[in-house]
Structure formats: C-alpha cells, structure tokens
Motif scaffolding. Structure first.
Motif, PDB file in Angstrom:
ATOM      1  N   MET A 130       0.796  -1.275  -0.050  1.00 49.58           N
ATOM      2  CA  MET A 130      -0.145  -0.007  -0.095  1.00 49.58           C
ATOM      3  C   MET A 130       0.955   1.287   0.013  1.00 49.58           C
ATOM      4  O   MET A 130       0.462   2.259  -0.628  1.00 49.58           O
ATOM      5  CB  MET A 130      -0.975  -0.022   1.207  1.00 49.58           C
ATOM      6  N   GLY A 131       2.015   1.165   0.750  1.00 51.29           N
ATOM      7  CA  GLY A 131       2.836   2.301   0.815  1.00 51.29           C
ATOM      8  C   GLY A 131       3.493   2.575  -0.602  1.00 51.29           C
ATOM      9  O   GLY A 131       3.635   3.730  -1.103  1.00 51.29           O
ATOM     10  N   LEU A 132       3.698   1.354  -1.411  1.00 42.07           N
ATOM     11  CA  LEU A 132       4.212   1.674  -2.782  1.00 42.07           C
ATOM     12  C   LEU A 132       3.217   2.165  -3.765  1.00 42.07           C
ATOM     13  O   LEU A 132       3.233   3.016  -4.349  1.00 42.07           O
ATOM     14  CB  LEU A 132       4.502   0.345  -3.258  1.00 42.07           C
ATOM     15  N   GLY A 133       1.899   1.826  -3.267  1.00 49.14           N
ATOM     16  CA  GLY A 133       0.723   2.472  -4.153  1.00 49.14           C
ATOM     17  C   GLY A 133       0.637   4.123  -3.953  1.00 49.14           C
ATOM     18  O   GLY A 133       0.386   4.725  -4.576  1.00 49.14           O
ATOM     19  N   VAL A 134       0.560   4.216  -2.735  1.00 48.96           N
ATOM     20  CA  VAL A 134       0.724   5.685  -2.236  1.00 48.96           C
ATOM     21  C   VAL A 134       1.731   6.416  -2.876  1.00 48.96           C
ATOM     22  O   VAL A 134       1.713   7.638  -3.266  1.00 48.96           O
ATOM     23  CB  VAL A 134       0.655   5.761  -0.817  1.00 48.96           C
ATOM     24  N   GLY A 135       2.972   5.825  -2.853  1.00 49.91           N
ATOM     25  CA  GLY A 135       4.090   6.460  -3.481  1.00 49.91           C
ATOM     26  C   GLY A 135       3.704   6.836  -5.115  1.00 49.91           C
ATOM     27  O   GLY A 135       4.145   7.851  -5.703  1.00 49.91           O
ATOM     28  N   LEU A 136       3.176   5.937  -5.658  1.00 52.56           N
ATOM     29  CA  LEU A 136       2.704   6.223  -7.062  1.00 52.56           C
ATOM     30  C   LEU A 136       1.724   7.462  -7.194  1.00 52.56           C
ATOM     31  O   LEU A 136       1.738   8.228  -8.236  1.00 52.56           O
ATOM     32  CB  LEU A 136       2.266   5.049  -7.816  1.00 52.56           C
ATOM     33  N   PRO A 274      -2.144   7.375 -16.032  1.00 48.77           N
ATOM     34  CA  PRO A 274      -1.709   5.940 -15.814  1.00 48.77           C
ATOM     35  C   PRO A 274      -1.195   5.555 -14.371  1.00 48.77           C
ATOM     36  O   PRO A 274      -1.437   4.712 -13.704  1.00 48.77           O
ATOM     37  CB  PRO A 274      -0.791   5.756 -16.831  1.00 48.77           C
ATOM     38  N   GLU A 275      -0.362   6.469 -13.936  1.00 53.25           N
ATOM     39  CA  GLU A 275       0.215   6.280 -12.554  1.00 53.25           C
ATOM     40  C   GLU A 275      -0.805   6.456 -11.533  1.00 53.25           C
ATOM     41  O   GLU A 275      -0.967   5.690 -10.297  1.00 53.25           O
ATOM     42  CB  GLU A 275       1.441   7.131 -12.458  1.00 53.25           C
ATOM     43  N   MET A 276      -1.720   7.556 -11.558  1.00 54.32           N
ATOM     44  CA  MET A 276      -2.875   7.567 -10.742  1.00 54.32           C
ATOM     45  C   MET A 276      -3.616   6.268 -10.694  1.00 54.32           C
ATOM     46  O   MET A 276      -4.105   5.799  -9.533  1.00 54.32           O
ATOM     47  CB  MET A 276      -3.783   8.688 -11.173  1.00 54.32           C
ATOM     48  N   ALA A 277      -4.093   5.994 -11.790  1.00 53.06           N
ATOM     49  CA  ALA A 277      -4.907   4.580 -11.786  1.00 53.06           C
ATOM     50  C   ALA A 277      -4.052   3.330 -11.384  1.00 53.06           C
ATOM     51  O   ALA A 277      -4.583   2.800 -10.701  1.00 53.06           O
ATOM     52  CB  ALA A 277      -5.193   4.271 -13.284  1.00 53.06           C
ATOM     53  N   LEU A 278      -2.921   3.209 -11.631  1.00 48.99           N
ATOM     54  CA  LEU A 278      -2.178   2.082 -10.910  1.00 48.99           C
ATOM     55  C   LEU A 278      -2.159   2.332  -9.531  1.00 48.99           C
ATOM     56  O   LEU A 278      -2.322   1.147  -8.722  1.00 48.99           O
ATOM     57  CB  LEU A 278      -0.889   1.980 -11.730  1.00 48.99           C
ATOM     58  N   SER A 283      -3.049   0.789  -3.780  1.00 45.24           N
ATOM     59  CA  SER A 283      -3.481   1.428  -2.687  1.00 45.24           C
ATOM     60  C   SER A 283      -4.577   0.652  -2.077  1.00 45.24           C
ATOM     61  O   SER A 283      -4.749   0.386  -0.972  1.00 45.24           O
ATOM     62  CB  SER A 283      -3.263   2.694  -2.488  1.00 45.24           C
ATOM     63  N   ALA A 284      -5.839   0.768  -2.723  1.00 47.49           N
ATOM     64  CA  ALA A 284      -6.944   0.517  -2.650  1.00 47.49           C
ATOM     65  C   ALA A 284      -6.897  -1.258  -2.223  1.00 47.49           C
ATOM     66  O   ALA A 284      -7.752  -1.825  -1.139  1.00 47.49           O
ATOM     67  CB  ALA A 284      -8.059   0.845  -3.492  1.00 47.49           C
ATOM     68  N   LEU A 304     -12.396  -0.399  -7.929  1.00 53.49           N
ATOM     69  CA  LEU A 304     -12.980   0.874  -7.411  1.00 53.49           C
ATOM     70  C   LEU A 304     -12.003   1.958  -7.182  1.00 53.49           C
ATOM     71  O   LEU A 304     -12.130   3.340  -7.131  1.00 53.49           O
ATOM     72  CB  LEU A 304     -13.843   0.474  -6.347  1.00 53.49           C
ATOM     73  N   GLY A 305     -10.806   1.614  -6.359  1.00 51.91           N
ATOM     74  CA  GLY A 305      -9.786   2.679  -6.217  1.00 51.91           C
ATOM     75  C   GLY A 305      -9.169   3.005  -7.444  1.00 51.91           C
ATOM     76  O   GLY A 305      -8.860   4.108  -7.771  1.00 51.91           O
ATOM     77  N   MET A 306      -9.021   2.200  -8.700  1.00 50.79           N
ATOM     78  CA  MET A 306      -8.701   2.634  -9.872  1.00 50.79           C
ATOM     79  C   MET A 306      -9.781   3.426 -10.397  1.00 50.79           C
ATOM     80  O   MET A 306      -9.407   4.732 -11.179  1.00 50.79           O
ATOM     81  CB  MET A 306      -8.504   1.660 -10.885  1.00 50.79           C
TER      82      MET A 306
END
Length: 440
Positions: A130-136, A274-278, A283-284, A304-306
């Motif tokens: 999740m931390g990795l996803g938040v970084g993106l 694209p980075e926001m979607a990924l 993260s979700a 849903l997060g995407m």
C-alpha cells in the motif's frame, strides 16, 4: 417477552453493535442494526444510543414499569473487514429467520474469539505494498516508492510492537513519524534521492487518519454530532503525534549535520493518469487485504480504487479544482459499491472505504496542523480545504448510495417482469418470506 428473554436480546444487540462500531461502521448503521436485532428476536420499542465509546439500549415494556437499560463500552481496535462481513451476514440471517437468538449468540462468540487465516506477516507485507501504491499516487520515483514500501513495513512492525506494550496511540504515531523521517534522512545521506519531501510524505501517509476523518463527517451528516466530534478529536490527536515524530526526526538530522534541502513534509503532486490509476488500484487493493477483507472483495476494491483515482484526475485536469472531482468520484464509488457489494456478499462499507482511500486528504490535514504549530496562518486554509474534501467524499458516497437504492429496486422489478416463470426454485427470496408471513 419476559424479563428473562429481554436481557439476552439486549445483550446480543449490544455485542453486535460493539463489533460493528469498533470495525469502522458509522453510528447510524450501528443504531439501526442493533434495533434490527431486537426486532428480529421479538423485542420492539427499543431505543438505541450510540457514542464513540459507549452503546446503550433502553426498553420499557409499559408506562407503568421501569425501563430496562443495558450499557456496553466500546474498545477501539484495528479495522477488521472479515469480522464486519461475518457480523453483517449474521444479522441478515437473524432478520430472515434462518437462525434464532441462541444460534446468533454462538456464532457471534465464534467470530470474536477466532483468529484469522491470513498471516500477520503477509498483512505487514500488504501495508508495504500500500505504501508503494501511495508513492505512485504522489508521483514518486522508483527510489522514493521503494522507500515508502520499506517505511510502511517498518511503521507497521513498530506500531504492532508498541501496541503489545499497551502504549497509547499518540506515542505509536510519534514513533512512526520518527521512523519515516529517519528513513528519509538515510536515503538523502546516501545520495539515493534528492526528494526528501516525497519520501517523508509517502512514509507518513499510512499514519494519517484519513478514514477516521471521513467517518466523522459521515456521522455528522447522518445526525450523530457527538460521535463525529469524538472521532475527529481522535484523528486530530493521531495526526499531532505524526507531526511530533517528524519534528523529532528533523532534529536528529540537524544534530547529525545532515541538511535536508527544500524539505516540505506533506508536499505532493498529482502524476499522469496512468500512474494515478495504477497507484489507486494498488493502494485500495492492498488496504482491503491488510484490513482482512474477504478474498472475493479484493479485485472489486482494486477496481474501485482505480476508478476513483482515474475519474478524479480526469476532472482535476479539466480545471474543476479538487473538491468537485472528489465529490463526483466518491458518488461514483457509492453508486457502484452498492450494487457490487450484493454480488460479492460483503458490506457496502468495505468497498466504499477502500474505493475512496486513494482520495483521502490526509496530507492536507498534516500540512494544516504543521503550519499552525509553526504559527503560520496558512495552516487554517489547509485545514478548511481538507474539511471540504472530506465533506465532498462522505457526502458523495452517501448520495451515490441514495441513487443506487431505487435503481436497484426498479431493476429487480424489471427482472421479475422479463424473466418469466422459474423452473427450479422461487423467483426471489422475498416472495418466499412473504408467503411464510401469510401462513403465520
């Protein structure tokens, strides 16, 4: 109903309410479900009172008799969507008449006493993902994203250790903020990155109580201001702990002679879609996994997060600001979650919260409190902006569910008209219940 039956019914309802409230359910939902349990057990005329730390049920058989009151304290704990799902289906079975009160009590005791099949080490790894996803989501480069991954794992291990020592949440937050900042100091000192702001921001995002703030706004919108104020106070205190930890880390860096140039903790920038979607999907989905959501809900949560991250960034790039894109994205999440939750057999709350996780303005709250602590009046503006976003998210989610309910009801009616006679089994469950009530 006799007194011997009344007290066990009230006790069961209170235990259900306690588990729902401690797992993140809103005060309005907790109040309604406790009353549903009482009605399903044959006890009517029950008054429910919900606060942040206490539940109360009152029943008065007649005006000439004293009322029966039962009170139960609520101990806050980590979000557990597996228990929330099990309790949700327990209440559904009880209301449908599939189980009686005694069986419901036994099932509830098993839910509370049993552990999880999911290993705690795997859950810690999920927090790192999740931390990795938040970084993106923050537009971080690979080094910063890797630091966020390591930081999230370290923070979870530290907080788990301190929780076992029964240290209050404030001090756990201080330790987490200190660790995230020292990790950024280490990365800068080894010349692996020149973006200390993003490293610290990605590290502390998991400590920021965005979900609690959104729950507070939801309680305020549904008529529970006292509970809303208590949740808001708890979240603010937790954020203050993060500020203290980050400040301590910066003090250590100064003492070691390490200069963090252009450091603005809480700073962030929106990356390309694209980075926001990924990042939103990762993260979700990771948040749902780390919160013990059933496996069948992980893919819907990630989608849903995407969806929320993509719709938000599209409207934001169109020049609509931040609040309106947040509201529209949250409305879409609420609208879709209500339908998907019935398909995957999980509470709507699970999908709603995980769907808006990428949009929670925890960093705005952090910046606001940090600026105010430094006597900077711009912090008030940050807090107002964060409050507007929380209101947009909570209001959008609730509005989406209001839209989804009549749409789903009309969809059932259309299905009944077009499907024709069933060759096996009843057309709907409701028809069976209606015939049962008629026979009784």
């Amino acid at each position: 109903m006799t007194t011997d039956d009344t007290y066990p019914t009230l006790d069961l309802a209170l235990r259900v309410g306690e588990l729902l409230l401690s797992s993140g359910a809103g005060a309005a939902d907790v109040s309604v479900q406790m009353q549903n349990v009482c009605i399903a057990c044959g006890l009517r005329g029950v008054s429910a009172s919900v606060t942040f730390t206490e539940l109360q049920l009152t029943h008065q058989e007649s005006p000439d008799e004293p009322g029966m009151i039962q009170v139960r304290d609520v101990r806050q704990r980590e979000i557990d969507y597996e228990d929330l799902t099990l309790v949700d289906w327990l209440v559904r079975d009880l209301v449908a008449g599939a189980i009686d009160r005694d069986e419901a009590r036994n099932r509830l005791a098993q839910i509370v006493s049993s552990g999880h099949e999911r290993s705690r080490k795997v859950v810690t790894l999920a927090w790192g993902i999740m931390g990795l996803g938040v970084g993106l989501l923050l537009g971080a480069k690979p080094i910063v994203a890797a630091a966020a991954f390591v930081g999230a794992i370290g923070i979870d291990l530290i907080q788990r250790y301190l929780a076992r020592r029964r240290l209050p949440t404030f001090y756990q937050q201080v330790a987490g903020g200190l660790f995230a900042t020292l990790l950024a100091v280490l990365v800068i000192a080894t010349h692996l990155s020149e973006h200390p702001s993003r490293i610290v921001s990605a590290g502390i995002i998991l400590l920021l109580a965005g979900v609690s703030y959104m729950g507070a706004v939801q309680d305020a919108l549904t008529g529970f201001p006292l509970t809303a104020a208590a949740r808001c106070m708890e979240a603010t205190l937790a954020t203050a702990g993060v500020i203290a930890g980050v400040s301590g880390g910066l003090t250590v860096a100064t003492a070691l002679g390490i200069k963090l140039v252009n450091l603005t903790p809480g700073a962030s920038a929106y990356p390309p879609w694209p980075e926001m979607a990924l990042g939103g999907a990762i993260s979700a989905g990771a948040f749902a996994f780390a919160s013990y959501a059933p496996y069948r809900a992980l893919l819907p949560a990630a989608l849903l997060g995407m969806m929320s991250a993509t719709s938000f960034i599209a409207l934001y790039r169109a020049g609509l600001g931040v609040s309106w894109p947040s509201a529209v994205a949250a409305t879409c999440v609420g609208l879709v979650s209500y339908t998907i939750a019935a398909r995957v057999k999980v509470p709507t709350l699970l999908l709603v919260v995980t769907g808006v996780v990428p949009l929670l303005p925890g960093l705005s709250v952090y910046r606001g409190l940090a600026h105010l602590s430094a006597d900077d009046p711009s912090g008030l503006v940050e807090l107002i902006n964060a409050s507007v976003i929380f209101l947009a998210l909570a209001g959008g989610v609730i509005f989406g569910e209001y839209i989804a309910q009549p749409l789903r009801r009309e969809g059932r009616r259309l299905e009944q008209r077009l499907s024709g006679p069933r060759l096996v089994g009843p057309l709907t469950v409701r028809s069976v219940r209606r015939r049962k009530r008629t026979k009784v």
